[in-house]
Design a protein around this motif. Structure first.
Motif, PDB file in Angstrom:
ATOM      1  N   ASP A 130       0.818  -1.216   0.000  1.00  0.00           N
ATOM      2  CA  ASP A 130       0.000   0.000   0.000  1.00  0.00           C
ATOM      3  C   ASP A 130       0.848   1.260   0.000  1.00  0.00           C
ATOM      4  N   HIS A 131       2.141   1.132  -0.246  1.00  0.00           N
ATOM      5  CA  HIS A 131       3.029   2.286  -0.205  1.00  0.00           C
ATOM      6  C   HIS A 131       3.749   2.468  -1.546  1.00  0.00           C
ATOM      7  N   LEU A 132       4.204   3.688  -1.761  1.00  0.00           N
ATOM      8  CA  LEU A 132       5.009   4.023  -2.916  1.00  0.00           C
ATOM      9  C   LEU A 132       6.334   4.593  -2.427  1.00  0.00           C
ATOM     10  N   ARG A 133       7.401   4.279  -3.141  1.00  0.00           N
ATOM     11  CA  ARG A 133       8.700   4.866  -2.820  1.00  0.00           C
ATOM     12  C   ARG A 133       9.465   5.119  -4.112  1.00  0.00           C
ATOM     13  N   HIS A 134      10.454   6.025  -4.033  1.00  0.00           N
ATOM     14  CA  HIS A 134      11.236   6.375  -5.210  1.00  0.00           C
ATOM     15  C   HIS A 134      12.199   5.244  -5.564  1.00  0.00           C
ATOM     16  N   GLY A 135      12.167   4.850  -6.825  1.00  0.00           N
ATOM     17  CA  GLY A 135      13.168   3.947  -7.361  1.00  0.00           C
ATOM     18  C   GLY A 135      14.232   4.769  -8.075  1.00  0.00           C
ATOM     19  N   PRO A 136      14.751   4.275  -9.211  1.00  0.00           N
ATOM     20  CA  PRO A 136      15.743   5.048  -9.964  1.00  0.00           C
ATOM     21  C   PRO A 136      15.165   6.400 -10.395  1.00  0.00           C
ATOM     22  N   LEU A 137      15.984   7.436 -10.361  1.00  0.00           N
ATOM     23  CA  LEU A 137      15.510   8.776 -10.714  1.00  0.00           C
ATOM     24  C   LEU A 137      16.646   9.625 -11.250  1.00  0.00           C
ATOM     25  N   ARG A 138      16.281  10.674 -11.952  1.00  0.00           N
ATOM     26  CA  ARG A 138      17.197  11.717 -12.395  1.00  0.00           C
ATOM     27  C   ARG A 138      16.523  13.043 -12.089  1.00  0.00           C
ATOM     28  N   GLN A 139      16.934  13.658 -10.987  1.00  0.00           N
ATOM     29  CA  GLN A 139      16.334  14.910 -10.538  1.00  0.00           C
ATOM     30  C   GLN A 139      17.438  15.914 -10.228  1.00  0.00           C
ATOM     31  N   GLU A 140      17.042  17.149  -9.966  1.00  0.00           N
ATOM     32  CA  GLU A 140      17.994  18.195  -9.618  1.00  0.00           C
ATOM     33  C   GLU A 140      18.703  17.823  -8.311  1.00  0.00           C
TER      34      GLU A 140
END
Length: 532
Positions: A169-179
């Motif tokens: 029931d949860h979401l979390r950040h996986g791979p990302l490209r952010q500032e």
């Protein structure tokens, strides 16, 4: 457009148009709307000359920009213009624009509209990149590699991107490209790595809706969406660092029929057209992930088939060996019994002399060795029917070491025994396990050099109780570890090749596992695990 039209109303309408727009009179700009001011970085009351405005075009455009400027200044017919031109915005970026012009409110004015010409070309470039990347995704054999390749490809097209992974029931950040600055600030606020922040899906209704409907959502205002997800201080930080006018896309990723997560993309250049291409790309990511899982399942099935084939071959070998062992036991044991009885009679004979006594002693030793071989052979192939009762693994190890202590033919190796205090009793057949442990300890002692050390450790593990035996001998490097447990597999010239086969059969009969491997410091390492 009549000259008597109220200029205030007309200017107000032009000001609200989303595309950059200007009115030229002679060599001056007499009107610019908010969209053009934002593009060129002009103040609201700043009206540059045509010459200053022309400086924003690429130098390659001078061949037609200069004639156009002269025609506008003199009120002459405008020359033919290219279908698209390149302009430089306030931040230094090049923009592909199409120029449209029409008469203004009075004859000496010209209304010029700049339309974004990049949209169609950008979508084509994005689509070509996504197709190329999709082919690479299908060659990945790891889910993490699929996601890393996907986010890097999207980021290379000028987008900020992250994959939100669904975990229950949860979401979390996986791979990302952010500032990077924004990420660092968010982690300071959350007090942990952004990848460890778990957000209940109820707190992200727009993502929950995307997964429920299996359809992407386009957000014209990324910052208002961020304020619905993140704490105020995080949302303020996002709005401060990321470009103004950023839009966002949330596209669902499904593996088969199961929701996997969301591809989240943000950029001021995000449009409904390229958002559609990115939504398709999210579907291709799901297909690549499903492909990885199919390959993983296939590898597991092949490993299981190989294991079953190995067990079938081993079973057939043991069956043949059992038949041979029965014949050998019948044919050899009776003569051995007669030899040993004769030896016993001869040893009581006083007229043998020293050489005769030595010969009788050697005869007895060799007969006993043959009898041990026959017994080990029968132990290797006979059906095992454990009669379990509660046992302590440490006590069995102590007893096995005691039986082998000072045995002739065994090196005087030093034994280090470590027994954890929380090792529970387990259920097993005392006779069979004592036999297996004695063979295992003998194997380690025989492999060790004269002043070597044998390390023995008993501890509790998640699957039951574990016994690890390590020696400092030559080891089994360069050999398939599974072969060490095959009957008649020898690593020493004077070995029989039956001891470890007996160990494996006894452990498997108790529902346990046994593994052989190399010790990092040199030598062999054996670990057996017995269920509680």
């Amino acid at each position: 457009m009549s000259a008597g039209a109220p200029p205030v109303k007309l200017d107000g309408l032009l000001q609200r148009l989303p595309m950059p727009l200007l009115v030229v009179r002679g060599d001056r700009l007499v009107f610019t709307n908010a969209a053009l001011q934002a593009l060129l970085g002009l103040r609201e009351d700043e009206l540059p000359s045509v010459l200053e405005f022309n400086a924003r075009f690429s130098p390659d455009e001078s061949a037609w920009v200069e004639p156009l400027s002269r025609a506008l200044a003199r009120g002459e017919p405008l020359p033919e213009q290219p279908s698209w031109v390149r302009m430089r915005s306030e931040d230094g970026r090049q923009h592909l624009m199409t120029m449209l012009h029409a008469p203004g409110r009075v004859p000496e004015e010209q209304l010029v509209v700049l339309l974004d010409a990049e949209g169609g070309d950008a979508v084509r470039r994005l689509s070509a990149m996504l197709v190329s990347t999709a082919a690479q995704l299908l060659r990945c054999r790891d889910e993490a590699a699929v996601l890393e390749l996907a986010v890097e490809a999207v980021h290379q097209q000028g987008f900020y991107v992250s994959v939100m992974l669904l975990e229950g029931d949860h979401l979390r950040h996986g791979p990302l490209r952010q500032e990077p600055e924004g990420l660092a600030a968010a982690e300071r606020i959350y007090g942990q790595s952004i990848h460890e922040v778990r957000i209940h899906r109820a707190a992200m209704p727009q993502l929950a809706d995307v997964l429920t409907r299996r359809k992407a959502a386009f957000h014209p205002d990324a910052f208002s969406m961020a304020r619905r997800i993140h704490p105020p201080e995080v949302a303020d930080n996002i709005e401060r660092i990321y470009p103004p006018g950023s839009r966002a896309l949330d596209a669902p990723i499904f593996v088969g029929d199961e929701p996997f997560g969301v591809l989240a993309v943000q950029s001021p250049t995000l449009t409904p057209a390229n958002a559609g291409a990115l939504e398709l790309f999210a579907q291709l990511i799901g297909g690549a992930l499903e492909n990885v899982r199919h390959h993983r399942a296939l590898e597991a099935r092949l490993a299981e088939v190989s294991r079953l084939q190995g067990e079938l071959v081993a079973s057939e070998r043991l069956t043949a060996l059992g038949e041979a062992a029965g014949v050998v036991a019948h044919e050899v044991r009776n003569p051995l019994g007669a030899i040993l009885n004769t030896v016993a009679v001869l040893k009581r004979e006083s007229r043998l002399g020293p050489s005769g006594a030595a010969a009788v002693e050697m005869l007895e030793e060799e007969a006993i060795r043959l009898e041990d071989i026959v017994r080990d052979l029968l132990d290797t192939v006979r059906p095992l029917e454990p009669r379990p009762r509660l046992l302590n693994l440490g006590e069995l190890v102590h007893r096995a070491l005691g039986q082998l202590q000072g045995r002739e033919g065994l090196p005087a190796a030093h034994v280090v025994f470590e027994e954890a205090p929380d090792v529970p009793d387990f259920s097993g057949d005392e006779t069979l396990l004592q036999l297996a442990l004695t063979h295992l300890m003998r194997n380690a002692l025989q492999a060790s050099p004269a002043r070597g050390t044998v390390h023995v450790a008993v501890r509790r593990v998640s699957r039951g109780v574990s016994l690890v035996v390590e020696d400092e001998g030559p080891g089994i490097a360069g050999t398939d570890p599974h072969r060490a447990f095959e009957p008649f597999f020898l690593t020493r010239a004077n070995g029989r090749g039956l001891g470890l086969a007996i160990v494996r059969r006894v452990v498997l009969a108790h529902g346990g596992t046994v593994h052989a491997g190399a010790r990092p410091e040199g030598g062999a390492r054996f670990e057996l695990v017995l269920p509680l």
